[in-house]
Design a protein around this motif. Structure first.
Motif, PDB file in Angstrom:
ATOM      1  N   TYR A 232       0.833  -1.189   0.000  1.00  0.00           N
ATOM      2  CA  TYR A 232       0.000   0.000   0.000  1.00  0.00           C
ATOM      3  C   TYR A 232       0.875   1.249   0.000  1.00  0.00           C
ATOM      4  N   GLY A 233       0.671   2.118  -0.979  1.00  0.00           N
ATOM      5  CA  GLY A 233       1.377   3.389  -1.066  1.00  0.00           C
ATOM      6  C   GLY A 233       0.390   4.513  -1.265  1.00  0.00           C
TER       7      GLY A 233
ATOM      8  N   ASN B  84       3.168   7.500  -4.337  1.00  0.00           N
ATOM      9  CA  ASN B  84       4.090   6.448  -3.867  1.00  0.00           C
ATOM     10  C   ASN B  84       3.761   5.185  -4.662  1.00  0.00           C
TER      11      ASN B  84
ATOM     12  N   MET C 113       3.463   1.697  -6.103  1.00  0.00           N
ATOM     13  CA  MET C 113       3.584   0.324  -5.627  1.00  0.00           C
ATOM     14  C   MET C 113       3.937  -0.663  -6.745  1.00  0.00           C
TER      15      MET C 113
ATOM     16  N   TYR D 229      10.572   1.737   0.678  1.00  0.00           N
ATOM     17  CA  TYR D 229       9.629   2.409  -0.208  1.00  0.00           C
ATOM     18  C   TYR D 229       8.532   3.152   0.555  1.00  0.00           C
TER      19      TYR D 229
ATOM     20  N   ALA E 109       6.234   2.189   2.434  1.00  0.00           N
ATOM     21  CA  ALA E 109       4.972   1.541   2.122  1.00  0.00           C
ATOM     22  C   ALA E 109       4.498   0.694   3.295  1.00  0.00           C
TER      23      ALA E 109
END
Length: 379
Positions: free
Chosen positions: A188-189, A201, A203, A280, A282
């Motif tokens: 999840y971003g 962001n 993913m 990341y 995330a």
């Protein structure tokens, strides 16, 4: 005693009524009818409310020193049969494409023999639902059905294979089948416009990095002689070409030859996903589901005795096997109760789980005679 013609009829009857995991009611009814026609002098049959399609049959021994278990799986697969056989499946979209109809028929033949010839030791026949999915072996064990006089000291089972000549017995010391674990990963971003990546962001990028790192687990964390497999077979992310995906979903499978290996792969996968989450920025949700599909690790002493019997019997064609990366929930039972699983050759061009799988029925009698002979020598 069941004749060759009766055994083939039973197999074909069962082949026509395949049912999916935990819904094997028609199959159970048919099996109970067949068992009900056997000599009842030495046997006791029970079903279990905890797992409604289970059948247990206990054969009392003359001078029992132990109880020997024999497992036969009874469920089918969600496969539309394309064999064109006159006894093809009557159930739309369901088929005994893994040969469980052969497994059940062999078990019934063995049981029939010992109903007429009382064994020295007790025997316990376990007609098991839900091998193909739902981990029926684990469900049965955790439901407590193997207690008191219903608990075997050893367990045996066979699996048919089209890769061996009809009637050939195949086995090995150590692992016969790999254990398997299902992988589900969600990343999840933040969604965004493709022209403004700094405001999102991505993913897809995170998922790509994760997939690449996952492939290093086997090559750099697992002994190359031992072997293992990780496959990411499904990736889903995004909805349109000019938008950044804020969510990615991955599905895959782990295969390992020992439970320790699977647990090590699981741990490395957890560590890598945590690293991706940090790298990341995330949120990563990892779900690992092994259920009852543990490696089928044959007991050394029991299996050595089994192999020696098969090798020394001139009426049996025995073949040493390599481990297979396919899964089998009998491995869960062998982790609790020592025993052996082996192959029975059914010689077909089509593979297991294929819509055209058509095993040679001549293997049924060969399998019955081989197992009966071994069990008599083992008591």
């Amino acid at each position: 005693m069941l004749t060759s013609e009766q055994l083939i009829k039973i197999r074909r009857d069962l082949h026509q009524i395949p049912e999916l995991a935990l819904h094997e009611y028609q199959t159970q009814k048919y099996l109970l009818q067949v068992i009900g026609n056997f000599n009842q002098k030495y046997i006791e049959t029970r079903t279990c409310s905890e797992l409604p399609t289970v059948i247990l049959v206990r054969v009392s021994g003359k001078k029992p020193q132990k109880t020997i278990g024999y497992r036969a799986d009874i469920d089918g697969l969600p496969v539309q049969e394309q064999t064109g056989l006159p006894f093809a499946s009557h159930n739309q979209g369901q088929m005994h494409a893994c040969g469980h109809d052969i497994h059940m028929t062999v078990a019934l033949g063995i049981l029939d023999y010992f109903c007429e010839h009382q064994p020295q030791d007790n025997l316990l026949f376990f007609f098991q639902p839900a091998e193909e999915s739902e981990s029926g072996a684990k469900k049965a064990y955790e439901a407590g059905i193997f207690t008191g006089k219903w608990r075997p000291d050893e367990f045996f089972a066979l699996h048919d294979t089209p890769d061996l000549p009809t009637g050939t017995i195949g086995c090995r010391l150590g692992t016969l089948f790999a254990g398997t674990t299902e992988i589900n990963i969600d990343l999840y971003g933040k969604d965004g416009h493709a022209a403004y990546p700094q405001q999102a962001n991505d993913m897809v990028v995170a998922a790509a990095a994760l997939i690449e790192q996952i492939q290093t687990i086997i090559s750099r964390s697992i002994d190359p002689i031992a072997g293992g497999v990780i496959t990411i077979g499904k990736v889903r992310a995004g909805t349109v070409r000019n938008a950044i995906a804020g969510h990615a979903h991955l599905e895959g499978t782990i295969r390992g030859l020992t439970q320790k290996m699977i647990e090590k792969i699981d741990q490395r996968l957890r560590e890598i996903t945590q690293g991706i989450a940090h790298s990341y920025n995330a949120k990563v949700d990892l779900q690992l589901n092994q259920g009852g599909y543990w490696p089928v690790e044959n007991d050394p002493q029991i299996t050595n005795e089994f192999i020696n019997y098969m090798k020394e019997n001139p009426q049996i064609n025995y073949q040493e096997m390599q481990p297979a990366m396919t899964g089998e929930d009998f491995g869960y039972l062998l982790a609790q109760i020592p025993g052996t699983m082996f192959w029975l050759g059914v010689d077909d061009d089509a593979q297991l789980h294929s819509a055209t799988f058509n095993p040679h029925e001549e293997a049924i009698e060969v399998g019955i005679k081989a197992v009966v002979g071994f069990l008599k020598s083992h008591m």
